[in-house]
Design a protein around this motif. Structure first.
Motif, PDB file in Angstrom:
ATOM      1  N   ARG A   1       1.143  -1.184   0.270  1.00 57.14           N
ATOM      2  CA  ARG A   1       0.062  -0.233   0.117  1.00 57.14           C
ATOM      3  C   ARG A   1       1.060   1.219  -0.218  1.00 57.14           C
ATOM      4  N   TYR A   2      -0.144   2.684  -0.739  1.00 57.36           N
ATOM      5  CA  TYR A   2       0.381   3.565  -0.134  1.00 57.36           C
ATOM      6  C   TYR A   2       0.307   4.496   0.655  1.00 57.36           C
ATOM      7  N   GLY A   3       1.355   4.828   1.399  1.00 53.88           N
ATOM      8  CA  GLY A   3       0.736   5.880   2.212  1.00 53.88           C
ATOM      9  C   GLY A   3       2.238   6.938   2.821  1.00 53.88           C
ATOM     10  N   MET A   4       1.496   7.599   3.728  1.00 51.42           N
ATOM     11  CA  MET A   4       2.678   8.750   4.459  1.00 51.42           C
ATOM     12  C   MET A   4       2.131   9.368   5.756  1.00 51.42           C
ATOM     13  N   SER A   5       2.871   9.733   6.410  1.00 46.16           N
ATOM     14  CA  SER A   5       2.643  10.285   7.456  1.00 46.16           C
ATOM     15  C   SER A   5       1.693  11.525   6.886  1.00 46.16           C
ATOM     16  N   GLU A   6       1.747  12.783   6.247  1.00 49.91           N
ATOM     17  CA  GLU A   6       0.293  13.427   6.458  1.00 49.91           C
ATOM     18  C   GLU A   6      -1.088  13.087   5.857  1.00 49.91           C
ATOM     19  N   ILE A   7      -0.667  11.807   5.406  1.00 47.10           N
ATOM     20  CA  ILE A   7      -2.068  11.020   4.453  1.00 47.10           C
ATOM     21  C   ILE A   7      -2.533   9.880   4.924  1.00 47.10           C
ATOM     22  N   GLY A   8      -2.033   9.655   6.210  1.00 42.89           N
ATOM     23  CA  GLY A   8      -2.419   8.025   6.526  1.00 42.89           C
ATOM     24  C   GLY A   8      -1.910   6.725   5.040  1.00 42.89           C
ATOM     25  N   MET A   9      -2.585   6.321   4.818  1.00 48.71           N
ATOM     26  CA  MET A   9      -2.701   5.262   3.636  1.00 48.71           C
ATOM     27  C   MET A   9      -4.153   6.233   2.447  1.00 48.71           C
ATOM     28  N   ALA A  10      -3.116   5.767   1.289  1.00 53.78           N
ATOM     29  CA  ALA A  10      -3.982   7.193   0.199  1.00 53.78           C
ATOM     30  C   ALA A  10      -4.604   5.491  -0.137  1.00 53.78           C
ATOM     31  N   LEU A  11      -3.551   4.783  -0.885  1.00 49.91           N
ATOM     32  CA  LEU A  11      -3.477   3.449  -2.070  1.00 49.91           C
ATOM     33  C   LEU A  11      -3.524   2.446  -1.582  1.00 49.91           C
ATOM     34  N   SER A  12      -4.081   1.077  -2.026  1.00 48.39           N
ATOM     35  CA  SER A  12      -3.559  -0.117  -1.285  1.00 48.39           C
ATOM     36  C   SER A  12      -4.584  -1.017  -1.981  1.00 48.39           C
ATOM     37  N   ASN A  13      -3.220  -2.164  -2.451  1.00 44.49           N
ATOM     38  CA  ASN A  13      -3.763  -3.235  -3.037  1.00 44.49           C
ATOM     39  C   ASN A  13      -4.816  -4.006  -2.756  1.00 44.49           C
ATOM     40  N   SER A  14      -5.579  -4.805  -2.736  1.00 43.94           N
ATOM     41  CA  SER A  14      -6.518  -5.854  -3.158  1.00 43.94           C
ATOM     42  C   SER A  14      -6.509  -6.672  -1.558  1.00 43.94           C
ATOM     43  N   ALA A  15      -7.940  -6.423  -0.538  1.00 42.26           N
ATOM     44  CA  ALA A  15      -7.222  -7.295   0.110  1.00 42.26           C
ATOM     45  C   ALA A  15      -8.192  -9.195   0.037  1.00 42.26           C
ATOM     46  N   ILE A  16      -8.071  -8.789  -0.772  1.00 44.49           N
ATOM     47  CA  ILE A  16      -9.961  -9.651  -1.363  1.00 44.49           C
ATOM     48  C   ILE A  16      -9.023 -10.901  -2.792  1.00 44.49           C
ATOM     49  N   ASP A  17      -8.279  -9.971  -3.345  1.00 44.62           N
ATOM     50  CA  ASP A  17      -8.097 -10.444  -4.592  1.00 44.62           C
ATOM     51  C   ASP A  17      -6.501 -10.962  -5.084  1.00 44.62           C
ATOM     52  N   PRO A  18      -6.114 -11.540  -4.654  1.00 45.15           N
ATOM     53  CA  PRO A  18      -4.180 -12.478  -4.496  1.00 45.15           C
ATOM     54  C   PRO A  18      -3.415 -11.469  -5.753  1.00 45.15           C
ATOM     55  N   ALA A  19      -4.344 -12.110  -6.637  1.00 41.20           N
ATOM     56  CA  ALA A  19      -3.887 -12.048  -7.550  1.00 41.20           C
ATOM     57  C   ALA A  19      -3.581 -10.907  -8.572  1.00 41.20           C
ATOM     58  N   SER A  20      -4.455 -10.442  -8.181  1.00 42.92           N
ATOM     59  CA  SER A  20      -4.313  -8.692  -8.516  1.00 42.92           C
ATOM     60  C   SER A  20      -2.962  -7.596  -7.682  1.00 42.92           C
ATOM     61  N   ARG A  21      -2.357  -8.636  -7.015  1.00 45.60           N
ATOM     62  CA  ARG A  21      -1.513  -7.860  -6.159  1.00 45.60           C
ATOM     63  C   ARG A  21      -0.007  -8.352  -7.576  1.00 45.60           C
ATOM     64  N   ALA A  22       0.427  -7.018  -7.312  1.00 46.50           N
ATOM     65  CA  ALA A  22       1.697  -7.221  -8.713  1.00 46.50           C
ATOM     66  C   ALA A  22       3.137  -6.783  -8.460  1.00 46.50           C
TER      67      ALA A  22
END
Length: 509
Positions: free
Chosen positions: A305-326
């Motif tokens: 996933r992607y985030g930073m101190s100022e925004i927490g998390m903004a982007l994330s891969n799917s928790a229910i579709d492992p096949a979509s993670r790359a």
């Protein structure tokens, strides 16, 4: 967070009231106990002018950390978390920069603070956590009225490009961050998090600990990360852990621990990790080799996933579709988070596949201010209210984002090309002799900047620039290949495993 706990403890269901919130080396603690102990802390703070104040805390990882933090909130204060790993200089800076006038400290850590408080000449009051948690002032269960827009939490930036800045989040921005992750990662009361992260950063505090507590799940907290202990817990303990979060360095060490096991133990480790619902990596880019080796060893496709101190998390891969993670992919925007990509001309290029742009974010998750720095705060926002992250990324044709790096340190301008240091690092880490790599741009009269790489090698191995170049030419354009290398024993990293590129660049200058 506090309201979520009250909802659980006020339930008519006795099973819900007795739900275990936190497990640590001292025992198991229910949500009812957590709420009660938080109110004890509130009672101890009541005699001070606390509402609206910033209160520092220095606590080890464990149940009391959460109880003290919630107690500060119940009293109407904002939390400034300190770390036992911080040296005196940083402890003093965080306390003074945040204008904290009280520090709640665990008895075992007071030696860390004593010289700091002596230098501050009595301007900061030390409160021992064992004393504030022994107070009997819990009969009044009416908590201080808390405005959701008041300051709640300070997170200090790493300070690799200047002095650390106090990123201030409100109760509202924390709730927005945790609520978005709750939906995206399908947190439930059945989850059990193995918590092994430091508790002074957005990852360990908000993403991990608050994530579990918001959901009414259980956080099993380790005092510190220990790869062998983690694997022993997963293999030999109850098979009830469902989520594990870490930084790439942690997963590297876990993989090393697995590979050192006898065959039968290694098979048991693979089965134990395979049972987990999610393994999540963040705080730094996950190398291709670690992504692939983790999947091969455990069957788990890492969620980045992607985030930073100022925004927490903004982007994330799917928790229910492992096949979509790359490899290299950090997913799509979280619920209620808006993301756009803006090029050097100020044009939004989000609809142009693989077109790099500055990542800008808008939403209720975005921080309130850099404490005491109004001009710096204003400078980091566009005129129409988007936070400028300083990271360059792109979105592929399927709508998934990937990160090219920090514009200030990871985008190298060489001979008219804009090169991603992260991309080059990923390729270098595929080399059989390279264990760790950090890529930076160094000044060049001819090219503007050229690529330089600091490398950590396998024991007993050696690599020269002339040996490395042909290998690189087979995998990347020639202008991306390093023109200079330094072989080092270790790379400079902060407490969350993030590379200190300023220190790396200094190796070549």
């Amino acid at each position: 967070m506090f309201n979520a706990a009250k909802k659980l403890t006020q339930s008519d269901d006795p099973v819900t009231r007795s739900k275990v919130a936190i497990v640590d080396d001292t025992g198991s603690y229910t949500y009812a106990q957590l709420l009660d102990d938080a109110r004890k802390v509130r009672g101890a703070l009541r005699g001070n002018t606390i509402k609206g104040s910033n209160i520092a805390m220095l606590m080890p990882n464990g149940y009391e950390y959460a109880a003290v933090q919630w107690g500060i909130w119940a009293a109407g204060g904002a939390v400034v978390p300190l770390s036992p790993m911080h040296p005196e200089r940083e402890l003093e800076y965080f306390i003074t920069d945040s204008d904290a006038r009280h520090v709640i400290c665990h008895p075992t850590l007071q030696a860390n603070l004593k010289p700091v408080l002596e230098r501050l000449g009595g301007t900061v009051q030390l409160m021992s956590s064992d004393e504030v948690m022994r107070t009997s002032e819990t009969r009044d269960t009416k908590d201080t009225e808390i405005d959701e827009n008041q300051r709640a939490l300070f997170i200090y930036t790493s300070g690799t490009t200047g002095k650390p800045k106090g990123v201030v989040h409100t109760h509202a921005s924390i709730s927005a961050q945790v609520g978005a992750l709750h939906k995206a990662w399908k947190w439930s009361t059945c989850d059990r998090l193995l918590h092994m992260l430091p508790l002074h950063h957005i990852h360990g505090i908000v993403v991990a600990l608050y994530g579990a507590l918001w959901a009414g799940a259980t956080a099993e907290m380790m005092p510190r990360f220990d790869a062998d202990r983690v694997m022993d817990r997963l293999i030999d303990g109850h098979q009830d852990i469902t989520i594990m979060m870490g930084v790439p360095t942690m997963y590297t060490r876990l993989l090393h621990a697995i590979t050192e096991m006898p065959v039968k133990r290694r098979q048991a480790a693979s089965l134990a990790v395979r049972r987990l619902r999610l393994t999540i990596s963040g705080s730094a880019a996950l190398p291709t080799s670690i992504f692939n080796r983790w999947e091969a060893a455990t069957g788990q496709k890492m969620l980045e996933r992607y985030g930073m101190s100022e925004i927490g998390m903004a982007l994330s891969n799917s928790a229910i579709d492992p096949a979509s993670r790359a490899v290299g992919i950090v997913g799509k925007p979280l619920p209620n988070v808006n993301v756009r990509l803006v090029d050097a001309d100020g044009t939004d290029v989000i609809d142009q596949p693989d077109k790099p742009g500055m990542i800008q974010v808008k939403g209720p998750n975005v921080f309130y201010e850099y404490y005491g720095l109004p001009e710096k705060t204003a400078k980091e926002f566009t005129s129409d209210g988007w936070f400028i992250t300083g990271d360059v990324g792109a979105r592929n044709a399927d709508g998934f984002y990937y990160i090219l790096g920090r514009q200030s340190t990871d985008i190298i301008k060489s001979g008219g090309f804009k090169l991603s240091a992260l991309e080059i690092e990923r390729e270098l880490l595929e080399h059989i002799d390279i264990v760790d790599a950090a890529v930076v741009g160094i000044p060049s009269e001819e090219w503007g900047e050229v690529v330089a790489a600091a490398l950590v090698l396998q024991p007993g191995r050696s690599v020269s620039i002339n040996e490395l170049k042909p290998w690189c030419y087979e995998r990347m354009a020639r202008y991306k290949a390093p023109k200079a290398i330094r072989i080092v024993a270790t790379l400079p990293r902060n407490l969350m495993g993030k590379l200190d590129k300023k220190a790396v660049k200094a190796m070549f200058l």
